[in-house]
Write a protein that holds these residues in place. Structure first.
Motif, PDB file in Angstrom:
ATOM      1  N   UNK A  56       0.830  -1.204   0.000  1.00  0.00           N
ATOM      2  CA  UNK A  56       0.000   0.000   0.000  1.00  0.00           C
ATOM      3  C   UNK A  56       0.861   1.251   0.000  1.00  0.00           C
ATOM      4  N   UNK A  57       0.406   2.252  -0.724  1.00  0.00           N
ATOM      5  CA  UNK A  57       1.125   3.527  -0.754  1.00  0.00           C
ATOM      6  C   UNK A  57       0.788   4.283   0.527  1.00  0.00           C
ATOM      7  N   UNK A  58       1.787   4.891   1.180  1.00  0.00           N
ATOM      8  CA  UNK A  58       1.516   5.571   2.452  1.00  0.00           C
ATOM      9  C   UNK A  58       0.746   6.891   2.317  1.00  0.00           C
ATOM     10  N   UNK A  59       0.680   7.466   1.126  1.00  0.00           N
ATOM     11  CA  UNK A  59       0.031   8.775   0.975  1.00  0.00           C
ATOM     12  C   UNK A  59      -1.112   8.792  -0.021  1.00  0.00           C
ATOM     13  N   UNK A  60      -1.159   7.831  -0.919  1.00  0.00           N
ATOM     14  CA  UNK A  60      -2.192   7.805  -1.952  1.00  0.00           C
ATOM     15  C   UNK A  60      -3.166   6.660  -1.721  1.00  0.00           C
ATOM     16  N   UNK A  61      -4.424   6.968  -1.908  1.00  0.00           N
ATOM     17  CA  UNK A  61      -5.467   5.943  -1.857  1.00  0.00           C
ATOM     18  C   UNK A  61      -5.976   5.717  -3.271  1.00  0.00           C
ATOM     19  N   UNK A  62      -6.302   4.488  -3.567  1.00  0.00           N
ATOM     20  CA  UNK A  62      -6.966   4.166  -4.831  1.00  0.00           C
ATOM     21  C   UNK A  62      -8.433   4.022  -4.453  1.00  0.00           C
ATOM     22  N   UNK A  63      -9.195   5.029  -4.806  1.00  0.00           N
ATOM     23  CA  UNK A  63     -10.570   5.161  -4.337  1.00  0.00           C
ATOM     24  C   UNK A  63     -11.564   4.699  -5.389  1.00  0.00           C
ATOM     25  N   UNK A  64     -12.458   3.813  -4.981  1.00  0.00           N
ATOM     26  CA  UNK A  64     -13.534   3.388  -5.872  1.00  0.00           C
ATOM     27  C   UNK A  64     -14.543   4.532  -5.984  1.00  0.00           C
ATOM     28  N   UNK A  65     -14.913   4.866  -7.200  1.00  0.00           N
ATOM     29  CA  UNK A  65     -15.921   5.892  -7.417  1.00  0.00           C
ATOM     30  C   UNK A  65     -17.287   5.309  -7.077  1.00  0.00           C
ATOM     31  N   UNK A  66     -17.566   4.147  -7.624  1.00  0.00           N
ATOM     32  CA  UNK A  66     -18.765   3.380  -7.271  1.00  0.00           C
ATOM     33  C   UNK A  66     -18.261   2.148  -6.528  1.00  0.00           C
ATOM     34  N   UNK A  67     -18.508   2.078  -5.230  1.00  0.00           N
ATOM     35  CA  UNK A  67     -17.968   0.958  -4.441  1.00  0.00           C
ATOM     36  C   UNK A  67     -18.405  -0.396  -4.975  1.00  0.00           C
ATOM     37  N   UNK A  68     -17.567  -1.392  -4.769  1.00  0.00           N
ATOM     38  CA  UNK A  68     -17.864  -2.750  -5.230  1.00  0.00           C
ATOM     39  C   UNK A  68     -19.166  -3.254  -4.620  1.00  0.00           C
ATOM     40  N   UNK A  69     -19.404  -2.933  -3.336  1.00  0.00           N
ATOM     41  CA  UNK A  69     -20.619  -3.421  -2.687  1.00  0.00           C
ATOM     42  C   UNK A  69     -21.879  -2.762  -3.257  1.00  0.00           C
ATOM     43  N   UNK A  70     -21.705  -1.694  -4.025  1.00  0.00           N
ATOM     44  CA  UNK A  70     -22.835  -1.035  -4.693  1.00  0.00           C
ATOM     45  C   UNK A  70     -22.863  -1.383  -6.184  1.00  0.00           C
ATOM     46  N   UNK A  71     -22.142  -2.430  -6.555  1.00  0.00           N
ATOM     47  CA  UNK A  71     -22.154  -2.878  -7.940  1.00  0.00           C
ATOM     48  C   UNK A  71     -21.058  -2.294  -8.805  1.00  0.00           C
ATOM     49  N   UNK A  72     -20.120  -1.590  -8.202  1.00  0.00           N
ATOM     50  CA  UNK A  72     -19.017  -1.011  -8.970  1.00  0.00           C
ATOM     51  C   UNK A  72     -18.086  -2.085  -9.504  1.00  0.00           C
ATOM     52  N   UNK A  73     -17.669  -1.949 -10.752  1.00  0.00           N
ATOM     53  CA  UNK A  73     -16.792  -2.968 -11.337  1.00  0.00           C
ATOM     54  C   UNK A  73     -15.335  -2.783 -10.918  1.00  0.00           C
ATOM     55  N   UNK A  74     -14.620  -3.865 -11.011  1.00  0.00           N
ATOM     56  CA  UNK A  74     -13.181  -3.846 -10.751  1.00  0.00           C
ATOM     57  C   UNK A  74     -12.491  -3.498 -12.069  1.00  0.00           C
ATOM     58  N   UNK A  75     -12.709  -2.242 -12.507  1.00  0.00           N
ATOM     59  CA  UNK A  75     -12.141  -1.727 -13.755  1.00  0.00           C
ATOM     60  C   UNK A  75     -11.501  -0.383 -13.461  1.00  0.00           C
ATOM     61  N   UNK A  76     -10.458  -0.068 -14.174  1.00  0.00           N
ATOM     62  CA  UNK A  76      -9.703   1.149 -13.895  1.00  0.00           C
ATOM     63  C   UNK A  76     -10.564   2.408 -14.001  1.00  0.00           C
TER      64      UNK A  76
END
Length: 150
Positions: A56-76
């Motif tokens: 994990x990066x100590x300063x950057x988060x990779x944030x889901x725009x539409x969370x997976x639990x809300x049906x967001x895809x695992x796509x860039x």
């Protein structure tokens, strides 16, 4: 012979929900791809960070725009790289991103001043040049609807 455990409801059941889950390697791959596509830069502030060798990066988060639990895809196109405090503000809906990648701070007084002063002065999200890597307008619209409660 009495009924089997399966007949009595005591047998093992197939767990649901796990078959569609992506393996941990897929999450790690998308995480690394997003950080690389954004050049280790926060999409909201423009701050650039050095690549990290750890998981994990100590300063950057990779944030889901539409969370997976809300049906967001695992796509860039469903993820953005954000500095950790900007990511918190994005999750809370203190920063919204329009389809044209301009961002809005609905209530500047509610946003941490340290984040507010570091936001990109252009008022636009910094996105990768490659169109396939840019946030999907549909996911951005979902985020706006979900945090605004509409």
């Amino acid at each position: 012979m009495a009924g089997s455990d399966d007949d009595k409801g005591l047998g093992e059941e197939r767990q649901t929900g796990f078959s569609a889950a992506a393996p941990l390697e897929a999450y790690e791959a998308i995480y690394r791809l997003v950080l690389s596509a954004y050049g280790y830069r926060c999409a909201l502030t423009g701050e650039k960070f050095l690549p990290e060798t750890g998981l994990l990066h100590p300063h950057l988060a990779v944030e889901a725009i539409r969370p997976r639990e809300a049906g967001g895809p695992l796509q860039i196109n469903n993820y953005i790289a954000l500095e950790e405090h900007a990511a918190q503000a994005f999750r809370r809906g203190q920063i919204l991103v329009e389809d044209d990648y301009s961002f809005v701070v609905p209530n500047p007084d509610a946003l941490d001043r340290a984040v507010l002063v570091r936001l990109n002065s252009s008022g636009r999200l910094l996105v990768p040049a490659e169109g396939l890597f840019q946030p999907s307008p549909a996911h951005l619209a979902f985020h706006r609807r979900s945090v605004l409660g509409t």
